[in-house]
Design a protein around this motif. Structure first.
Motif, PDB file in Angstrom:
ATOM      1  N   THR A   3      43.569  45.504  40.082  1.00 20.85           N
ATOM      2  CA  THR A   3      42.330  44.972  40.655  1.00 20.85           C
ATOM      3  C   THR A   3      41.186  45.958  40.458  1.00 20.85           C
ATOM      4  O   THR A   3      40.093  45.582  40.034  1.00 20.85           O
ATOM      5  CB  THR A   3      42.532  44.712  42.161  1.00 20.85           C
ATOM      6  OG1 THR A   3      43.682  43.896  42.326  1.00 20.85           O
ATOM      7  CG2 THR A   3      41.321  44.032  42.751  1.00 20.85           C
ATOM      8  N   THR A 208      26.754  37.536  45.623  1.00 17.44           N
ATOM      9  CA  THR A 208      28.104  37.594  45.061  1.00 17.44           C
ATOM     10  C   THR A 208      29.076  38.320  45.977  1.00 17.44           C
ATOM     11  O   THR A 208      30.269  38.153  45.855  1.00 17.44           O
ATOM     12  CB  THR A 208      28.073  38.310  43.702  1.00 17.44           C
ATOM     13  OG1 THR A 208      27.247  39.452  43.822  1.00 17.44           O
ATOM     14  CG2 THR A 208      27.540  37.406  42.631  1.00 17.44           C
ATOM     15  N   GLU A 210      29.638  37.740  48.975  1.00 18.82           N
ATOM     16  CA  GLU A 210      30.356  36.782  49.797  1.00 18.82           C
ATOM     17  C   GLU A 210      31.549  36.222  49.029  1.00 18.82           C
ATOM     18  O   GLU A 210      32.628  36.024  49.570  1.00 18.82           O
ATOM     19  CB  GLU A 210      29.411  35.656  50.198  1.00 18.82           C
ATOM     20  CG  GLU A 210      29.917  34.913  51.395  1.00 18.82           C
ATOM     21  CD  GLU A 210      28.893  33.972  51.952  1.00 18.82           C
ATOM     22  OE1 GLU A 210      27.943  34.458  52.564  1.00 18.82           O
ATOM     23  OE2 GLU A 210      29.029  32.756  51.746  1.00 18.82           O
ATOM     24  N   GLN A 211      31.321  35.999  47.744  1.00 18.51           N
ATOM     25  CA  GLN A 211      32.412  35.517  46.902  1.00 18.51           C
ATOM     26  C   GLN A 211      33.536  36.551  46.849  1.00 18.51           C
ATOM     27  O   GLN A 211      34.715  36.208  46.968  1.00 18.51           O
ATOM     28  CB  GLN A 211      31.880  35.241  45.491  1.00 18.51           C
ATOM     29  CG  GLN A 211      32.863  34.549  44.584  1.00 18.51           C
ATOM     30  CD  GLN A 211      33.075  33.106  44.984  1.00 18.51           C
ATOM     31  OE1 GLN A 211      32.170  32.444  45.454  1.00 18.51           O
ATOM     32  NE2 GLN A 211      34.291  32.614  44.802  1.00 18.51           N
ATOM     33  N   LEU A 212      33.145  37.814  46.695  1.00 19.13           N
ATOM     34  CA  LEU A 212      34.163  38.869  46.630  1.00 19.13           C
ATOM     35  C   LEU A 212      34.930  38.959  47.941  1.00 19.13           C
ATOM     36  O   LEU A 212      36.119  39.232  47.959  1.00 19.13           O
ATOM     37  CB  LEU A 212      33.515  40.221  46.327  1.00 19.13           C
ATOM     38  CG  LEU A 212      32.877  40.352  44.958  1.00 19.13           C
ATOM     39  CD1 LEU A 212      32.344  41.761  44.769  1.00 19.13           C
ATOM     40  CD2 LEU A 212      33.884  40.028  43.867  1.00 19.13           C
ATOM     41  N   ASN A 213      34.229  38.694  49.050  1.00 19.92           N
ATOM     42  CA  ASN A 213      34.881  38.818  50.351  1.00 19.92           C
ATOM     43  C   ASN A 213      35.947  37.766  50.603  1.00 19.92           C
ATOM     44  O   ASN A 213      36.806  37.953  51.448  1.00 19.92           O
ATOM     45  CB  ASN A 213      33.838  38.768  51.469  1.00 19.92           C
ATOM     46  CG  ASN A 213      33.077  40.062  51.583  1.00 19.92           C
ATOM     47  OD1 ASN A 213      33.556  41.101  51.119  1.00 19.92           O
ATOM     48  ND2 ASN A 213      31.906  40.019  52.155  1.00 19.92           N
ATOM     49  N   VAL A 214      35.892  36.647  49.901  1.00 20.69           N
ATOM     50  CA  VAL A 214      36.952  35.651  50.090  1.00 20.69           C
ATOM     51  C   VAL A 214      38.060  35.826  49.059  1.00 20.69           C
ATOM     52  O   VAL A 214      39.034  35.087  49.068  1.00 20.69           O
ATOM     53  CB  VAL A 214      36.439  34.197  50.023  1.00 20.69           C
ATOM     54  CG1 VAL A 214      35.506  33.909  51.164  1.00 20.69           C
ATOM     55  CG2 VAL A 214      35.800  33.902  48.702  1.00 20.69           C
ATOM     56  N   THR A 215      37.906  36.795  48.170  1.00 22.96           N
ATOM     57  CA  THR A 215      38.997  37.063  47.229  1.00 22.96           C
ATOM     58  C   THR A 215      39.937  38.091  47.862  1.00 22.96           C
ATOM     59  O   THR A 215      39.586  38.713  48.862  1.00 22.96           O
ATOM     60  CB  THR A 215      38.466  37.647  45.908  1.00 22.96           C
ATOM     61  OG1 THR A 215      37.934  38.940  46.175  1.00 22.96           O
ATOM     62  CG2 THR A 215      37.401  36.763  45.294  1.00 22.96           C
ATOM     63  N   PRO A 216      41.102  38.263  47.270  1.00 17.27           N
ATOM     64  CA  PRO A 216      42.041  39.235  47.866  1.00 17.27           C
ATOM     65  C   PRO A 216      41.647  40.693  47.640  1.00 17.27           C
ATOM     66  O   PRO A 216      42.421  41.573  47.951  1.00 17.27           O
ATOM     67  CB  PRO A 216      43.364  38.931  47.145  1.00 17.27           C
ATOM     68  CG  PRO A 216      43.158  37.664  46.408  1.00 17.27           C
ATOM     69  CD  PRO A 216      41.712  37.506  46.178  1.00 17.27           C
ATOM     70  N   ILE A 217      40.447  40.974  47.122  1.00 13.75           N
ATOM     71  CA  ILE A 217      40.039  42.371  46.938  1.00 13.75           C
ATOM     72  C   ILE A 217      40.050  43.080  48.290  1.00 13.75           C
ATOM     73  O   ILE A 217      39.494  42.581  49.259  1.00 13.75           O
ATOM     74  CB  ILE A 217      38.611  42.451  46.349  1.00 13.75           C
ATOM     75  CG1 ILE A 217      38.599  41.943  44.924  1.00 13.75           C
ATOM     76  CG2 ILE A 217      38.100  43.880  46.389  1.00 13.75           C
ATOM     77  CD1 ILE A 217      37.239  42.050  44.259  1.00 13.75           C
ATOM     78  N   ARG A 218      40.701  44.262  48.328  1.00 12.59           N
ATOM     79  CA  ARG A 218      40.746  45.009  49.585  1.00 12.59           C
ATOM     80  C   ARG A 218      39.538  45.936  49.653  1.00 12.59           C
ATOM     81  O   ARG A 218      38.936  46.272  48.639  1.00 12.59           O
ATOM     82  CB  ARG A 218      42.034  45.850  49.676  1.00 12.59           C
ATOM     83  CG  ARG A 218      43.301  45.082  49.374  1.00 12.59           C
ATOM     84  CD  ARG A 218      43.587  44.045  50.430  1.00 12.59           C
ATOM     85  NE  ARG A 218      43.991  44.642  51.680  1.00 12.59           N
ATOM     86  CZ  ARG A 218      45.225  44.585  52.153  1.00 12.59           C
ATOM     87  NH1 ARG A 218      46.169  43.951  51.464  1.00 12.59           N
ATOM     88  NH2 ARG A 218      45.537  45.146  53.304  1.00 12.59           N
ATOM     89  N   LYS A 369      34.323  44.218  55.674  1.00 21.51           N
ATOM     90  CA  LYS A 369      34.547  43.237  54.636  1.00 21.51           C
ATOM     91  C   LYS A 369      34.080  41.866  55.104  1.00 21.51           C
ATOM     92  O   LYS A 369      33.590  41.058  54.333  1.00 21.51           O
ATOM     93  CB  LYS A 369      36.031  43.191  54.271  1.00 21.51           C
ATOM     94  CG  LYS A 369      36.254  42.488  52.962  1.00 21.51           C
ATOM     95  CD  LYS A 369      37.676  42.591  52.510  1.00 21.51           C
ATOM     96  CE  LYS A 369      37.834  41.787  51.239  1.00 21.51           C
ATOM     97  NZ  LYS A 369      39.202  41.763  50.769  1.00 21.51           N
TER      98      LYS A 369
END
Lengths: 371, 243
Positions: A3, A208, A210-218, A369
């Motif tokens: 990731t 963007t 917000e988009q990253l915050n709903v992905t599994p990125i820690r 996050k």
């Protein structure tokens, strides 16, 4: 890990696609070094002096000659009292030397005579230097008179001792060797604190994040992915700046450059952490830039880069103990001019590690996050 | 396949004294297209953000894809796709780079990324645009691309927050074709919208007024219940009743 790799790849693509980025990386350091290194000149030469000579005798001629041949003073005018005052007021003269009437007579008869020195002290340190130069030249002149008159023979001369001195670590008193390492610190600081903070805020601006915050990125993956590129770029900048410094100013690398890079690596974590922290409570790149600028201008001006920390008031000196820029400027100069090694810098490195931990802890705690 | 995709039970979110989402309770079945309607400020976005794990609820319960929204948000994030009204692609990256990035952070292998990229570009007929910056695309294309990327990791639920704002009806229709295609593969679609023609496309819809769900049924049943000819009338009746 994968990731983080994808985030890094995206960051580098975006950074180098940004048209202002390559100039920032390659042009800014060169311009900064070339312009600032010459501009931040502590030496003062060519002070313009007005001389009012009411005596006109042989000795006053000698005194004038000695002053003007020193290289520090340039005669603006030999003139009258009134004109000289006007020149001082209108900035045409930096200082006035007034030699009174009967200067020579008093000197011969009474073995005592005075001259007057008026210095424009709007710029205090310049005035101090001007008075200092003039005093030492006049003092020298004075001693010579005493020698010549009172003891024609060296052996009969009143006992005195000669001082001999050497400038250590910078024998030629090359101020550029002193300034350039410090300017490199500013450069690295700008990249570290400004660009990192603005980069994170840019995601907020674009939406963007917000988009990253709903992905599994820690959390940690995002932060590492965001900061690591600027850590790498800033270290590269340091190497580039040192190369330019070596080529243009023939900087002495007295110590091991490894210490500088080790210190810079930790120092950058502090600056990147600062950028991250600022990005957590700003919403636009403009805000982030402004807040960063506010902190950096204080840190840089109080870092001992332009004015020695030792001459600051007690309370200000205490503040500089919490100024990471001050430590890096100090370590840079120590390693590059003095050849300091591990034993000399380890305490500063320790302090820097503490800063890095503290700043990043606050920044990460503040960065949520869930926006 | 029997457990619902989304279950909420008196889910509530307060901001100080203000109750944004007031005890909402509903279920969404797997593969369903669930329309989530309401005037601006009715609490739709708040509800959606809670379900996506972006916001902690004040009280109540909810499970998304079988996972608890208080404690298992990271698991939920693996299973959902999300497309917000704020445009979510990187304008300074190319179409291909955007696909690669999102596919990558969802953990797809290089092999999968290659296949997915090719398939997606072919489906959207965007092969020629693959290396163009996203900023150069028309809005409708960006939205379709955005949706396709939101489902690239084959999530079981997709949340769409006003996905078709600002585009013409034909483009909107094409967008809905993509939604139907996903739904037919069993993906649950949770969509908010202001367009009543879009509401008609949903299997079931709920209408929120002041933080509460005031109506929840199929479009046909709702029209009958309110004695209205169109969804627009249903919506107006509910929104007016409030004031």
């Amino acid at each position: 890990m994968r990731t983080i790799f994808f985030i890094l790849q995206k960051e580098f693509l975006q950074i180098f696609r940004n048209k202002s980025m390559l100039p920032i990386i390659f042009v800014v350091p060169v311009v900064q070094l070339l312009v600032l290194a010459f501009a931040t000149n502590y030496e003062i030469r060519d002070l313009s002096i007005d001389i009012v000579d009411h005596d006109g005798g042989n000795w006053s001629q000698q005194l004038k000659g000695k002053l003007l041949s020193s290289g520090y003073f340039r005669l603006h005018a030999q003139t009258t009292d009134d004109q000289a005052f006007d020149d001082l007021a209108s900035n045409k003269a930096d200082l006035i030397l007034t030699i009174p009437q009967h200067f020579e007579r008093d000197l011969v008869r009474n073995s005592e005579a005075g001259v007057q020195l008026l210095v424009n002290a709007i710029n205090g340190s310049k005035a101090g230097l001007a008075a200092g130069y003039a005093q030492s030249i006049i003092g020298d002149f004075n001693r010579r008179i005493r020698l010549e008159w009172m003891a024609m023979d060296e052996d009969d001369a009143p006992s005195h001792f000669d001082m001999s001195f050497r400038y250590w670590f910078n024998p030629g008193l090359n101020y550029k060797w002193f300034m350039v390492p410090g300017i490199l610190v500013v450069l690295v600081t700008l990249i570290g604190a400004f660009l990192s903070g603005m980069n994170i805020v840019k995601e907020k601006e674009a939406g963007t994040i917000e988009q990253l915050n709903v992905t599994p990125i820690r959390k940690h993956q995002f932060i590492i992915g965001k900061l690591l590129p600027f850590w790498i770029i800033a270290l590269f900048e340091l190497a580039f700046g040192l190369t330019v410094g070596k080529l243009v100013f023939d900087l002495p690398f007295a110590g091991n450059l490894g210490w500088i890079f080790l210190f810079a690596a930790v120092y950058l974590m502090v600056m990147l952490g600062l950028g991250l922290l600022i990005s957590t409570f700003t919403e636009t790149q403009q805000q982030s830039m402004f807040v960063t600028w506010f902190f950096l201008i204080i840190c840089i001006l109080m870092s001992g880069l332009f004015t020695p920390v030792e001459s600051m008031p007690e309370w200000a000196q205490r503040i500089t103990q919490f100024n990471p820029v001050a430590y890096f400027v100090k370590v840079m100069r120590m390693v590059m001019l003095k050849g300091s090694g591990w034993a000399d810098i380890k305490m500063y490195l320790g302090i820097m590690v503490l800063f890095a931990v503290a700043v990043n802890a606050v920044a990460i705690w503040n960065y949520r996050k869930t926006v | 396949m029997t457990q619902p995709a989304i279950i909420t039970n008196v889910l509530t979110k307060r901001f100080g004294d203000f109750i944004a989402t007031n005890a909402i309770t509903f279920e969404v079945a797997q593969g369903e297209i669930f329309g989530f309607l309401g005037a601006n400020g009715a609490g739709k976005t708040t509800a959606m953000r809670m379900l996506c794990g972006l916001l902690k609820p004040s009280s109540g319960e909810a499970r998304v894809a079988g996972f608890d929204i208080y404690t298992q948000t990271e698991k939920i994030k693996q299973r959902i796709g999300y497309m917000s009204q704020k445009f979510s692609l990187y304008e300074d990256l190319t179409v291909k780079e955007n696909i690669r990035f999102y596919a990558g952070i969802y953990g797809l292998s290089n092999q999968q990324i290659r296949e997915k990229t090719a398939g997606l570009l072919a489906k959207l007929r965007m092969e020629d645009e693959a290396d163009k910056l996203v900023s150069a695309l028309p809005l409708g294309w960006k939205q379709k691309l955005s949706f396709s990327i939101a489902v690239i990791h084959e999530p079981s639920i997709v949340f769409l927050d006003e996905p078709t704002g600002g585009v013409d009806p034909i483009t909107r229709r094409q967008f809905w074709d993509l939604i139907y295609e996903s739904a037919s593969k069993g993906v649950t679609i949770f969509v908010t919208t202001h367009y009543m023609d879009e509401a008609e496309y949903c299997n079931r819809i709920s209408i929120m007024v002041d933080g509460k769900i005031r109506a929840l049924d199929t479009p046909a049943a709702l029209k009958q219940q309110f004695g209205a000819a169109t969804m627009n009338d249903v919506f107006l009746q509910l929104a007016r009743a409030k004031s």
